[in-house]
Design a protein around this motif. Structure first.
Motif: not given
Ligand code: ZN
Ligand code: ZN
Length: 213
Positions: A32-34, A43-48, A53-54, A114-117
């Motif tokens: 998740l961090l990576a 490519t960096p992923m946004g929270y959404r 993905w999760f 996504y707030g939780t993420m």
């Protein structure tokens, strides 16, 4: 706030055995961090997108356990259906899952918002993402351009109205264009800049059915 028991992400990881669910990284948290930061040339992923993905990993795990076909495309389209605004589509998917012995309501409840993420990454994992990179600059620029175009068009229309004698004082006024985002589930309305800065529109309704923390 995370407690000793961890947040909802941690609870889902435990309940569904997602610790090793990242196909690339040795632990889901590392993954998740990576993915969030864009380490290892990602490519960096946004929270959404990270949340999606999760949640799809979670769904895939449930499918594997219940012997339901868990190919990526199947999981993707089922996930879309479960998240659909169309109640009929949602209901059909829930029925289809229950035919395979899956408690879809429960699974939906355990999916994260996504707030939780965001909290999980920033607080549980102490994650720190590098500030805005050039890659995100163009989005800001197009918002600026959109605002400028809107201002110019309004200016022209107003000056025409003034010529027609339908409005006074246009010359001595200025036009301010603000882009507002409104939550579809409650009266929350915020300026776009604020949303970009805080990373969400509405804290309560940052994602449809899943509850936050
Ligand atoms: Zn957490
Ligand atoms: Zn709301």
């Amino acid at each position: 706030m995370p407690t000793d028991l961890g947040c909802k992400v941690d609870a889902a990881v435990k309940r569904y055995g997602l610790e090793s669910a990242d196909p690339v990284y040795e632990s889901i948290d590392r993954g998740l961090l990576a993915r969030w930061k864009g380490s290892d040339d990602r490519t960096p992923m946004g929270y959404r997108s990270l949340t999606e993905w999760f949640n799809k990993r979670l769904l895939k795990r449930v499918y594997d356990e219940h012997g339901r076909d868990s190919l990526g495309a199947r999981v993707d389209s089922d996930y879309e259906a479960l998240r659909s605004d169309d109640e009929l589509v949602r209901e059909e998917m829930i029925e289809s899952l229950s035919a395979d012995g899956i408690d879809a309501e429960r699974v939906l409840e355990d999916m994260v918002s996504y707030g939780t993420m965001r909290n999980h990454l920033q607080e549980c994992l102490n994650g720190d993402k590098a500030p805005q990179t050039a890659e995100t600059e163009w989005e800001r620029e197009s918002i600026e351009v959109a605002r400028e175009v809107a201002r110019e068009k309004a200016e022209r229309a107003l000056s025409s109205l003034e010529t027609k004698g339908q409005i006074d004082g246009v010359e001595s006024s200025s036009i301010e264009v603000q882009i507002q985002l409104s939550c579809e589930s409650c009266p929350t309305r915020i300026p776009l800049e604020v949303a970009v800065k805080q990373g969400y529109v509405c804290e309560t309704h940052d994602q449809t059915p899943a509850a936050s923390h």
